[in-house]
Design an enzyme around this catalytic site. Structure first.
Site, PDB file in Angstrom:
ATOM      1  N   ASP A 277       2.338   5.691   0.404  1.00  0.00           N
ATOM      2  CA  ASP A 277       3.836   5.734   1.251  1.00  0.00           C
ATOM      3  C   ASP A 277       4.328   6.927   1.371  1.00  0.00           C
ATOM      4  O   ASP A 277       5.363   7.104   2.137  1.00  0.00           O
ATOM      5  CB  ASP A 277       4.639   4.562   0.640  1.00  0.00           C
ATOM      6  CG  ASP A 277       4.756   4.891  -1.018  1.00  0.00           C
ATOM      7  OD1 ASP A 277       3.966   4.384  -1.668  1.00  0.00           O
ATOM      8  OD2 ASP A 277       5.485   5.475  -1.376  1.00  0.00           O
TER       9      ASP A 277
ATOM     10  N   GLU B 132      -5.422   8.566  -1.643  1.00  0.00           N
ATOM     11  CA  GLU B 132      -5.179   7.114  -1.323  1.00  0.00           C
ATOM     12  C   GLU B 132      -6.299   6.629  -0.658  1.00  0.00           C
ATOM     13  O   GLU B 132      -7.132   7.186   0.592  1.00  0.00           O
ATOM     14  CB  GLU B 132      -4.194   7.214  -0.165  1.00  0.00           C
ATOM     15  CG  GLU B 132      -3.923   6.112   0.407  1.00  0.00           C
ATOM     16  CD  GLU B 132      -3.345   4.612  -0.427  1.00  0.00           C
ATOM     17  OE1 GLU B 132      -2.367   4.984  -1.067  1.00  0.00           O
ATOM     18  OE2 GLU B 132      -4.187   3.650  -0.374  1.00  0.00           O
TER      19      GLU B 132
ATOM     20  N   ASP C 231      -0.156   6.751  -9.029  1.00  0.00           N
ATOM     21  CA  ASP C 231       1.081   5.843  -8.350  1.00  0.00           C
ATOM     22  C   ASP C 231       0.457   4.749  -7.633  1.00  0.00           C
ATOM     23  O   ASP C 231       0.106   4.516  -6.385  1.00  0.00           O
ATOM     24  CB  ASP C 231       1.788   6.813  -7.298  1.00  0.00           C
ATOM     25  CG  ASP C 231       2.714   6.042  -6.300  1.00  0.00           C
ATOM     26  OD1 ASP C 231       3.280   6.648  -5.440  1.00  0.00           O
ATOM     27  OD2 ASP C 231       3.064   4.879  -6.672  1.00  0.00           O
ATOM     28  N   SER C 232      -0.022   3.749  -8.487  1.00  0.00           N
ATOM     29  CA  SER C 232      -1.160   2.723  -7.743  1.00  0.00           C
ATOM     30  C   SER C 232      -0.575   1.427  -7.638  1.00  0.00           C
ATOM     31  O   SER C 232       0.749   1.128  -8.188  1.00  0.00           O
ATOM     32  CB  SER C 232      -2.420   2.908  -8.692  1.00  0.00           C
ATOM     33  OG  SER C 232      -2.068   1.842  -9.971  1.00  0.00           O
TER      34      SER C 232
HETATM   35  N1  SAM Z   1       4.538   4.019  -4.431  1.00  0.00           N
HETATM   36  C1  SAM Z   1       4.924   2.770  -4.179  1.00  0.00           C
HETATM   37  C2  SAM Z   1       5.809   2.322  -5.512  1.00  0.00           C
HETATM   38  O1  SAM Z   1       6.829   2.795  -5.355  1.00  0.00           O
HETATM   39  O2  SAM Z   1       5.449   1.485  -6.330  1.00  0.00           O
HETATM   40  C3  SAM Z   1       3.667   1.773  -4.582  1.00  0.00           C
HETATM   41  C4  SAM Z   1       2.512   2.677  -5.046  1.00  0.00           C
HETATM   42  S1  SAM Z   1       1.441   2.837  -3.739  1.00  0.00           S
HETATM   43  C5  SAM Z   1       1.787   1.775  -2.122  1.00  0.00           C
HETATM   44  C6  SAM Z   1      -0.092   2.090  -4.314  1.00  0.00           C
HETATM   45  C7  SAM Z   1      -1.391   2.750  -3.423  1.00  0.00           C
HETATM   46  O3  SAM Z   1      -2.513   2.541  -4.561  1.00  0.00           O
HETATM   47  C8  SAM Z   1      -1.653   1.807  -2.523  1.00  0.00           C
HETATM   48  O4  SAM Z   1      -1.412   2.149  -1.274  1.00  0.00           O
HETATM   49  C9  SAM Z   1      -3.241   1.450  -2.837  1.00  0.00           C
HETATM   50  O5  SAM Z   1      -3.864   1.422  -1.651  1.00  0.00           O
HETATM   51  C10 SAM Z   1      -3.773   2.346  -3.607  1.00  0.00           C
HETATM   52  N2  SAM Z   1      -4.802   2.407  -4.453  1.00  0.00           N
HETATM   53  C11 SAM Z   1      -5.253   1.305  -5.207  1.00  0.00           C
HETATM   54  N3  SAM Z   1      -6.180   1.610  -5.875  1.00  0.00           N
HETATM   55  C12 SAM Z   1      -6.690   2.956  -5.312  1.00  0.00           C
HETATM   56  C13 SAM Z   1      -7.806   3.742  -5.842  1.00  0.00           C
HETATM   57  N4  SAM Z   1      -8.792   3.484  -6.585  1.00  0.00           N
HETATM   58  N5  SAM Z   1      -7.772   5.055  -5.180  1.00  0.00           N
HETATM   59  C14 SAM Z   1      -6.934   5.554  -4.537  1.00  0.00           C
HETATM   60  N6  SAM Z   1      -5.656   4.780  -4.099  1.00  0.00           N
HETATM   61  C15 SAM Z   1      -5.696   3.467  -4.345  1.00  0.00           C
END
Ligand code: SAM
Length: 275
Positions: free
Chosen positions: A86, A106, A155-156
């Protein structure tokens, strides 16, 4: 007829948000993705039915997951964000003048694409020339980039699906190797109110790899229970004893240098998880 987003925070507790409009809803290769506009929190990103970030309260999480490690490191030039599609963490990281490059790894390109389109208030920094976006698995990327970053931020999503491997001891030891000699790592590490065992296990995993391991808290209205934990691992610098007096002043809404010192002071039931 009213429209409500119903989020299962745990199996027997839900939160509902009154919805103005659904901006996008799609099934990506990895997850169910939705961006909805709500009356109480504005636009929000929802992945697999779980609220990830909202325009109204995103600053709490993104400021704390970034400024605590970045102000603890004496001169953070290269930063890696695993997840974070994001753009909220990148937005905060680029406030630090020392930062020369942020790599965002990501796994789901649709998160980046849709947040760029519908959440520019959070994602705008993804267009910054210092930011490099890579679409891929953060586990693989970290494994293939040793001694490469001063700060790594995980940040997952929550520890299941693609993110399951982002909370284990093996991944943390690979992060250790990915960090430079003064390296510092921080991750979002769930709610100690609903998942104390999970928080304890993750903390112990970090502690088994890093000489300095600290848990810190923030109050996040849209996260389950509001009590949210972050865990930091550091090769050399202790976040509670760094001298911040000469460090840059940056524009924030939640983080302060005073808060930096006290956010590691934990309520008893949470401190007990770190014993
Ligand atoms: N930043 C936001 C918050 O305020 O909590 C949420 C975190 S962000 C949207 C989480 C991201 O981690 C998701 O877009 C997801 O696709 C990504 N993600 C999950 N597993 C992953 C991995 N193994 N490698 C890279 N990205 C990953």
């Amino acid at each position: 007829m009213d429209l409500w987003l119903r989020e299962g925070q745990v199996s027997d507790a839900v939160m509902t948000y009154k919805v103005k409009q659904t901006l996008i809803r799609e099934k990506t290769k990895y997850q169910d993705l939705a961006i909805v506009d709500t009356y109480s929190f504005g636009k929000m990103l929802v992945l697999d039915g779980i609220v990830q970030t909202t325009v109204r309260d995103e600053y709490v999480y993104h400021e704390m997951i970034t400024h605590i490690p970045l102000f603890t490191h004496p001169n953070p030039k290269r930063v890696l964000v695993v997840g974070g599609g994001d753009g909220g963490s990148v937005k905060e990281i680029l406030k630090h003048p020392a930062v020369e490059k942020v790599v965002l790894c990501e796994i789901d390109s649709e998160v980046v694409n849709q947040c760029k389109k519908y959440l520019p208030e959070i994602s705008f920094a993804l267009e910054d020339p210092r930011c490099q976006i890579l679409i891929g698995d953060g586990i693989k990327y970290v494994r293939e980039h040793k001694d490469s970053f001063d700060v790594v931020i995980v940040d997952s999503t929550d520890p299941f699906g693609a993110a399951e491997g982002l909370f284990g001891r093996n991944f943390y030891s690979e992060i250790y190797d990915c960090l430079t000699e003064n390296g510092i790592f921080a991750a979002q590490t769930e709610t100690p109110f609903y998942l104390p065992g999970e928080v304890k296990k993750i903390y112990e995993n970090v502690k088994s790899v890093f000489p300095i391991a600290k848990l810190f808290m923030a109050g996040i209205p849209t996260y389950p229970s509001g009590f949210w934990s972050f865990t930091l691992g550091s090769k050399k610098y202790d976040p509670q004893s760094v001298d911040l007096s000469s460090r840059e002043d940056i524009n924030t809404k939640y983080y302060t240098k005073k808060l930096h010192k006290v956010c590691f002071v934990l309520p008893k039931f949470i401190e007990d998880l770190t014993r």
